[in-house]
Design a protein around this motif. Sequence first.
Motif, short mmCIF file in Angstrom:
data_model
loop_
_atom_site.label_atom_id
_atom_site.label_comp_id
_atom_site.label_asym_id
_atom_site.label_seq_id
_atom_site.Cartn_x
_atom_site.Cartn_y
_atom_site.Cartn_z
N LYS A 1 19.05 -56.55 76.79
CA LYS A 1 19.34 -55.73 75.67
C LYS A 1 20.67 -55.21 75.62
O LYS A 1 21.07 -55.26 74.59
N TYR B 1 26.31 -64.85 74.77
CA TYR B 1 24.90 -64.84 74.96
C TYR B 1 24.29 -63.42 75.36
O TYR B 1 24.85 -62.70 76.51
N ASN B 2 23.39 -62.82 74.99
CA ASN B 2 22.83 -61.66 74.98
C ASN B 2 21.59 -61.76 75.99
O ASN B 2 20.46 -61.96 75.97
N ASP C 1 25.65 -58.50 77.55
CA ASP C 1 26.30 -59.90 76.90
C ASP C 1 26.87 -60.74 78.03
O ASP C 1 27.89 -60.09 78.63
N ARG D 1 20.67 -63.67 69.63
CA ARG D 1 20.95 -63.51 71.21
C ARG D 1 21.97 -64.59 71.59
O ARG D 1 22.87 -64.15 72.46
N ASP E 1 17.34 -65.45 66.89
CA ASP E 1 17.11 -64.33 67.29
C ASP E 1 18.44 -63.37 67.50
O ASP E 1 18.28 -62.26 68.14
#
Length: 1018
Positions: free
Chosen positions: A478, A474-475, A481, A397, A395
Amino acid sequence: MQSLFGDDTVTYEITGNHIVLKPKPQATQKTSPPDTTTSPPEPQQHINGTVSDSNGFPLPGVNVLLKGKRQGTFSNEEGHYSIRATAVDTLMFTYVGFKRLERAVGNTPVINVTLEEDVTSLGEVVVNAGYYSVKERERTGSIVRVTAKDIEMQPVSTPLQSLQGRMAGVEVTQLSGVPGAWTRIRIRGQNSMRGDGNYPLYIIDGVPVASTELGTLSSLPTPLGLDPLNTLNLNNIESIEVLKDADATAIYGSRGANGVVLITTKKGKGADETMYDFNLYTGVGKVSNTMDMLNTEQYLEMRREAFANDGIENYPATAYDVNGTWDQNRYTDWQKELIGGTANITHLDGSVSGGSARTSFLLGGSYHKETTVFPGDFGYHKLTGNLNLNHRSKDNRFRATLSINYGVDKHKLFNNSKIISEAIWLPPNAPSLYDEHGDLRWWENSAWANPLAGQLMPQDLSSKNMVVNTVLNYNLLKDLDLKVSAGYTDMNTEDFIKEPIDSYAPIYRPSLQHRSQYRTTKRNSWIVEPQILYSKNLGKGKLDALLGTTFQKNTSETLLLVGTGYVNKDLIGNLTAADLVNVSQQDNTDYAYTAIFGRIGYNWKQKYFINLTGRRDGSSRFGPENRFGNFGAVGAAWIFSEEDFFKKSLPFINFGKLRGSYGTTGNDQIPDYGYYAIYQPYRGTGELYPSQLANPDYGWEVNKKLEMALDIGLLNDRIRTGVGWYYNRSSNQLIGYALPGITGFSSVQANMPATVRNTGWELEVYTQNIKTANFSWDTSFNITWPQNTLVKYDGIEQSSYANQYRVGKPLNIALVYEYTGIDPETGLYQVRDVNEDGRYDYDDRILTKTLGRKYYGGINNSIRYKNFQLDVLLEFVRQTGVSNQFIFNHTPGRASMASYANVSTLALNRWQAPGDGTKIQKYTTTTASNRQYTYAKNSDIAYNSDASFMRLKTLSLSYTFPGGWISKIGMKACKVYLHAQNLFTLTHYLGLDPQYPGSGITALPSLRMFTGGIQLKF
């Protein structure tokens, strides 16, 4: 039907001016029977693959076209494409901001490609700013960049040498031609009055590494040591960015006071295919310049005339060159004998990369070997290894990277720092260096030392260097980070010299013992930097924010052991066999550093940009009350070419940007524990004595930086130019405060009321002269006009710098006598005795002469014709140095046990009789006349010589084999090349190398190298 970027089952055909989308033909579709009246068509096959960028990330929307036909497709959001083609077809990949790539189909069903960024596409080039990246078009700071193609083929041992002549505002000086010698880099001048306070910050893949040179027990390579970047593999470097102004460097706080050098290594491509890259080159090198010295006939004429001028009829017993002891007809070119050898260089590196669209790797290594131009088996070896891993979740992220660079190098040298000067001064009729038995000759009862005696003192210097960096991202949300960057460095050096008694003249051996020196140095550090990154579109603009902290610690250990009294020289090195082992040096230091930093950047409508950065630093090098400092900067830019009124009035200017910045950075480049009072034991007695005075009150140096710049692009960026002006002031200088001798100390560390200013202009121009399908010609040019001034130093007359600097003058000056000419009666140099006291001292040195560079730069031309590529780089420097006639340590005609006698052919135009209009004093042997020579050497006539030069720095010719040819043997790319380094130099300077005119004839000049190589990709 899905969008063009979402479904690789969509292809297109071009009909007239229209693109007609249609489903791909399926295997079950019926086809018309073949036309048996013509040759059967080539059978089609299903071709698929992945398109990615240089960082291994997939590129969606890449146009994949059959060359010469009107069919094509696009890559989807995973970078994947699929198309039907015949074996004789060629795929053409095009994408905005990247160079077009062609790949022959052949019989390969899977074709994965990596597109290279197009540096001519200003809006798409991304530069590394350290904690963040920014498009070249949108940057507010001053950042210059060199990429792999300008680095990888150069036969140099340190990456800094590959920057010479390529960057405005960046002065790179190779201080010796010995491989591995330290290379000095100055970014926008000298800020600190301390010589060791001007190092830039080196960062490799996000990890800071020590930029100070590695000291050696021998001064052969250079008195300043070896380069800490030697253990890097140049072919593993993706780019080098240099950060210059406050906007770019303030986020590094005190560490960025003198600029930042960012080195980024290569990453895995992750294209669902394993790729193999190999590079091999080999070549030879010779010294790039020698000096015209007197031959035997001219030399003996000089010596005899000198004795005659001094009224000496009977030559002294020690005048072996003229009294008949040495052959009067013998001639030896000692430059050819001692530094005229051929250096051989071999370099091999390779890498394997692959993975998938989400996980990629690159594993590589290299071997580098280079010999020296000195007699004997001496040289340099380097072995490196590197690993890079990249992963991102499905994904997108979570992202993780790991980078490891490890290098081992070894220098095999000898302990003789005078061999360069001996090659110049040695009389041309001196005897052979070896006797009839092949042993070293000791001249005339050991009165003169053999120049090769130092080679009997071999030195082994090895270093191991590891740089590890990992980044986790890591996101969380939205637009938010979380990021952690952690790094570790470990450098260990071992330096060992053997000193057997037979390396000394026989007359001294009875009082000597076999001896050895062994020194180990360990430098290691760790750094952890947690960060929060926020990015969000706000209205018609975009906000980028960064907040982070730094925790860093460095440790350094040095141990020097001296062993004496070995029974046999074969046992030298085994300390247990030494009669006595002394600890000559033992240092252990720690350096702790912490900081909090942040950045807020906002751009509105892609026209207006503002960037705010700040950092609060804490350094253990200051006392508790002054440990922290605050630094920050503001940068702004306006792309005025986006304004409607400008587009209408000046349509030929496609890009125009005005930018500026102002801010402060600090400087803590001082010794550790300098604020403590330090006591040391006295000669093993247990009693302590003070070795350093305490001063807990000194604080940070502060550098204030201002810049204004204008960037212009003309004719669709066919012409690009950037002009910038900078104004930097470094105050609160950390230097030694002079103390009276009664205190027992010469100085104490303190902040002095001194301010150094660096200002200048920088100009960069890029032109795309010609660009056709088969021929292109690009030119890039840069030039810098620097100016350095000591604008303030209260009480300098009472300081220890009273005889070194002058307020209102540059730091690189010489305080000199006033030259009054040659005495027409005596034929000797004369200088003015200002106070008429009969002595010549600093009270008489009333004139100042500015040394160093007035301007410098380079011009590079890159010409491509079909598959041939020619690159030519010229480096130029306008500077003042020491006059050619005064680079020697003695007057023409003089000789002694400590100073050999030969001089350059300039001396032939000497004074011989009253009324001679010459600038060379008469031949003489006396101490008094040599004293006059020394006075003149420290006068305005000596420091008024043109040491400017223009050097053909690099010349490269390469040929890339067509893809259709090499695909038949399973290769993806093949390039062969020839390269020349330091091919020729135009200069009026007499010394060995005008690059460092202050060294006179004590440093080995840079080598003229010729190499040939091949690059393969499978």
